[in-house]
Scaffold this motif. Sequence first.
Motif, PDB file in Angstrom:
ATOM      1  N   LEU A  58     -11.585 -16.919  26.992  1.00  0.00           N
ATOM      2  CA  LEU A  58     -12.343 -16.578  25.781  1.00  0.00           C
ATOM      3  C   LEU A  58     -11.649 -15.901  24.809  1.00  0.00           C
ATOM      4  O   LEU A  58     -11.086 -16.079  23.858  1.00  0.00           O
ATOM      5  CB  LEU A  58     -13.610 -15.955  25.887  1.00  0.00           C
ATOM      6  CG  LEU A  58     -14.361 -15.563  24.654  1.00  0.00           C
ATOM      7  CD1 LEU A  58     -14.666 -16.688  23.991  1.00  0.00           C
ATOM      8  CD2 LEU A  58     -15.654 -14.717  25.337  1.00  0.00           C
ATOM      9  N   SER A  59     -10.654 -14.729  25.410  1.00  0.00           N
ATOM     10  CA  SER A  59      -9.884 -14.219  24.488  1.00  0.00           C
ATOM     11  C   SER A  59      -8.453 -14.907  24.219  1.00  0.00           C
ATOM     12  O   SER A  59      -7.935 -14.950  23.099  1.00  0.00           O
ATOM     13  CB  SER A  59      -9.513 -12.664  25.543  1.00  0.00           C
ATOM     14  OG  SER A  59     -10.403 -11.877  25.362  1.00  0.00           O
ATOM     15  N   LEU A  60      -7.966 -15.726  25.009  1.00  0.00           N
ATOM     16  CA  LEU A  60      -6.773 -16.350  24.817  1.00  0.00           C
ATOM     17  C   LEU A  60      -7.224 -17.329  23.510  1.00  0.00           C
ATOM     18  O   LEU A  60      -6.224 -17.770  22.848  1.00  0.00           O
ATOM     19  CB  LEU A  60      -6.352 -17.269  26.060  1.00  0.00           C
ATOM     20  CG  LEU A  60      -5.599 -16.332  27.161  1.00  0.00           C
ATOM     21  CD1 LEU A  60      -5.335 -17.105  28.435  1.00  0.00           C
ATOM     22  CD2 LEU A  60      -4.399 -15.918  26.622  1.00  0.00           C
ATOM     23  N   ARG A  61      -8.323 -18.067  23.805  1.00  0.00           N
ATOM     24  CA  ARG A  61      -8.658 -19.003  22.668  1.00  0.00           C
ATOM     25  C   ARG A  61      -9.058 -18.364  21.419  1.00  0.00           C
ATOM     26  O   ARG A  61      -8.280 -18.868  20.429  1.00  0.00           O
ATOM     27  CB  ARG A  61     -10.029 -19.779  23.270  1.00  0.00           C
ATOM     28  CG  ARG A  61      -9.861 -20.603  24.441  1.00  0.00           C
ATOM     29  CD  ARG A  61     -11.056 -21.402  24.897  1.00  0.00           C
ATOM     30  NE  ARG A  61     -10.757 -22.414  25.753  1.00  0.00           N
ATOM     31  CZ  ARG A  61     -11.624 -22.818  26.693  1.00  0.00           C
ATOM     32  NH1 ARG A  61     -12.969 -22.429  26.597  1.00  0.00           N
ATOM     33  NH2 ARG A  61     -11.073 -23.642  27.478  1.00  0.00           N
ATOM     34  N   ARG A  62      -9.397 -17.185  21.358  1.00  0.00           N
ATOM     35  CA  ARG A  62      -9.409 -16.441  20.093  1.00  0.00           C
ATOM     36  C   ARG A  62      -8.015 -16.291  19.392  1.00  0.00           C
ATOM     37  O   ARG A  62      -8.059 -16.384  18.351  1.00  0.00           O
ATOM     38  CB  ARG A  62     -10.278 -15.227  20.199  1.00  0.00           C
ATOM     39  CG  ARG A  62     -11.517 -15.265  20.462  1.00  0.00           C
ATOM     40  CD  ARG A  62     -12.272 -13.991  20.686  1.00  0.00           C
ATOM     41  NE  ARG A  62     -13.852 -13.960  20.902  1.00  0.00           N
ATOM     42  CZ  ARG A  62     -14.463 -13.162  21.520  1.00  0.00           C
ATOM     43  NH1 ARG A  62     -13.927 -11.817  21.930  1.00  0.00           N
ATOM     44  NH2 ARG A  62     -15.747 -13.287  21.866  1.00  0.00           N
ATOM     45  N   VAL A  63      -7.180 -15.800  20.312  1.00  0.00           N
ATOM     46  CA  VAL A  63      -5.889 -15.521  20.156  1.00  0.00           C
ATOM     47  C   VAL A  63      -5.070 -16.631  19.369  1.00  0.00           C
ATOM     48  O   VAL A  63      -4.367 -16.510  18.265  1.00  0.00           O
ATOM     49  CB  VAL A  63      -5.081 -14.819  21.109  1.00  0.00           C
ATOM     50  CG1 VAL A  63      -3.620 -14.553  20.804  1.00  0.00           C
ATOM     51  CG2 VAL A  63      -5.543 -13.475  21.389  1.00  0.00           C
ATOM     52  N   LEU A  64      -5.299 -17.977  20.112  1.00  0.00           N
ATOM     53  CA  LEU A  64      -4.773 -19.050  19.606  1.00  0.00           C
ATOM     54  C   LEU A  64      -5.201 -19.683  18.500  1.00  0.00           C
ATOM     55  O   LEU A  64      -4.521 -19.816  17.491  1.00  0.00           O
ATOM     56  CB  LEU A  64      -5.196 -20.184  20.598  1.00  0.00           C
ATOM     57  CG  LEU A  64      -4.118 -19.961  21.970  1.00  0.00           C
ATOM     58  CD1 LEU A  64      -4.512 -21.030  23.019  1.00  0.00           C
ATOM     59  CD2 LEU A  64      -2.288 -20.060  21.871  1.00  0.00           C
ATOM     60  N   SER A  65      -6.700 -19.447  18.026  1.00  0.00           N
ATOM     61  CA  SER A  65      -7.218 -19.757  16.918  1.00  0.00           C
ATOM     62  C   SER A  65      -6.735 -18.937  15.654  1.00  0.00           C
ATOM     63  O   SER A  65      -6.292 -19.322  14.630  1.00  0.00           O
ATOM     64  CB  SER A  65      -8.675 -19.666  16.924  1.00  0.00           C
ATOM     65  OG  SER A  65      -9.246 -19.916  15.608  1.00  0.00           O
ATOM     66  N   LEU A  66      -6.416 -17.617  16.142  1.00  0.00           N
ATOM     67  CA  LEU A  66      -5.933 -16.598  14.808  1.00  0.00           C
ATOM     68  C   LEU A  66      -4.535 -17.012  14.753  1.00  0.00           C
ATOM     69  O   LEU A  66      -3.914 -17.141  13.658  1.00  0.00           O
ATOM     70  CB  LEU A  66      -6.265 -15.424  15.456  1.00  0.00           C
ATOM     71  CG  LEU A  66      -5.583 -14.132  14.624  1.00  0.00           C
ATOM     72  CD1 LEU A  66      -6.170 -14.159  13.256  1.00  0.00           C
ATOM     73  CD2 LEU A  66      -5.644 -12.850  15.098  1.00  0.00           C
ATOM     74  N   LEU A  67      -3.725 -17.319  15.638  1.00  0.00           N
ATOM     75  CA  LEU A  67      -2.245 -17.736  15.514  1.00  0.00           C
ATOM     76  C   LEU A  67      -2.119 -19.085  14.546  1.00  0.00           C
ATOM     77  O   LEU A  67      -1.494 -18.926  13.794  1.00  0.00           O
ATOM     78  CB  LEU A  67      -1.486 -17.800  17.030  1.00  0.00           C
ATOM     79  CG  LEU A  67      -1.471 -16.690  17.648  1.00  0.00           C
ATOM     80  CD1 LEU A  67      -0.903 -16.891  19.063  1.00  0.00           C
ATOM     81  CD2 LEU A  67      -0.536 -15.613  16.875  1.00  0.00           C
ATOM     82  N   LYS A  68      -2.875 -20.060  14.766  1.00  0.00           N
ATOM     83  CA  LYS A  68      -2.857 -21.119  14.187  1.00  0.00           C
ATOM     84  C   LYS A  68      -3.294 -20.896  12.747  1.00  0.00           C
ATOM     85  O   LYS A  68      -2.501 -21.467  11.914  1.00  0.00           O
ATOM     86  CB  LYS A  68      -4.141 -22.104  14.782  1.00  0.00           C
ATOM     87  CG  LYS A  68      -3.718 -22.937  16.005  1.00  0.00           C
ATOM     88  CD  LYS A  68      -4.604 -24.043  16.373  1.00  0.00           C
ATOM     89  CE  LYS A  68      -4.540 -24.836  17.813  1.00  0.00           C
ATOM     90  NZ  LYS A  68      -5.545 -25.560  17.853  1.00  0.00           N
ATOM     91  N   LYS A  69      -4.232 -20.175  12.445  1.00  0.00           N
ATOM     92  CA  LYS A  69      -4.350 -19.885  10.968  1.00  0.00           C
ATOM     93  C   LYS A  69      -3.244 -19.159  10.422  1.00  0.00           C
ATOM     94  O   LYS A  69      -3.092 -19.278   9.131  1.00  0.00           O
ATOM     95  CB  LYS A  69      -5.863 -19.133  10.995  1.00  0.00           C
ATOM     96  CG  LYS A  69      -6.958 -19.637  11.246  1.00  0.00           C
ATOM     97  CD  LYS A  69      -8.240 -18.771  11.351  1.00  0.00           C
ATOM     98  CE  LYS A  69      -9.455 -19.260  11.602  1.00  0.00           C
ATOM     99  NZ  LYS A  69     -10.905 -18.421  11.784  1.00  0.00           N
ATOM    100  N   ILE A  70      -2.650 -18.177  10.979  1.00  0.00           N
ATOM    101  CA  ILE A  70      -1.668 -17.389  10.492  1.00  0.00           C
ATOM    102  C   ILE A  70      -0.497 -18.314  10.273  1.00  0.00           C
ATOM    103  O   ILE A  70       0.069 -18.422   9.092  1.00  0.00           O
ATOM    104  CB  ILE A  70      -1.208 -16.258  11.336  1.00  0.00           C
ATOM    105  CG1 ILE A  70      -2.418 -15.201  11.691  1.00  0.00           C
ATOM    106  CG2 ILE A  70       0.057 -15.690  10.997  1.00  0.00           C
ATOM    107  CD1 ILE A  70      -2.015 -14.166  12.582  1.00  0.00           C
ATOM    108  N   SER A  71      -0.081 -19.183  11.255  1.00  0.00           N
ATOM    109  CA  SER A  71       1.259 -20.049  11.234  1.00  0.00           C
ATOM    110  C   SER A  71       0.685 -20.959   9.939  1.00  0.00           C
ATOM    111  O   SER A  71       1.584 -21.470   9.183  1.00  0.00           O
ATOM    112  CB  SER A  71       1.220 -20.834  12.309  1.00  0.00           C
ATOM    113  OG  SER A  71       1.693 -19.900  13.400  1.00  0.00           O
TER     114      SER A  71
END
Length: 117
Positions: A58-71
């Motif tokens: 769950l935490s990894l998926r949240r981080v990946l979502s945030l990284l996509k938005k930032i990128s």
Amino acid sequence: PPGFRRDSDGGRTLTTRDLMATRAFLGYEQRVTHPANYRYLLGFLSGHAIIDPEKTLLSLRRVLSLLKKISFSGGKVLVVSTQPKLARLTRVIGEQSGHFYLARKWTPGLLSNWELS
């Protein structure tokens, strides 16, 4: 790890089985595990923390979502690992993603104690 499923956008889907296969559930020894981290653990076995793979996923998926938005918005990320075993991986991730990376010893004050010239 082998056996990744593909998302609809062509990306790979990480599963709890993948985490188990890579032994990502093994944590620190009980004597050095901070009590604040207990909520992420299933418990201890033979003196080592057993990390809950569902919470990790769950935490990894949240981080990946945030990284996509930032990128996608043109932002930059600083990828950091001070562990020698992960230095090469940290460098590769930073270079391939076009983000900044630090794969050596962290310099105290690097982000907080600098001035523009």
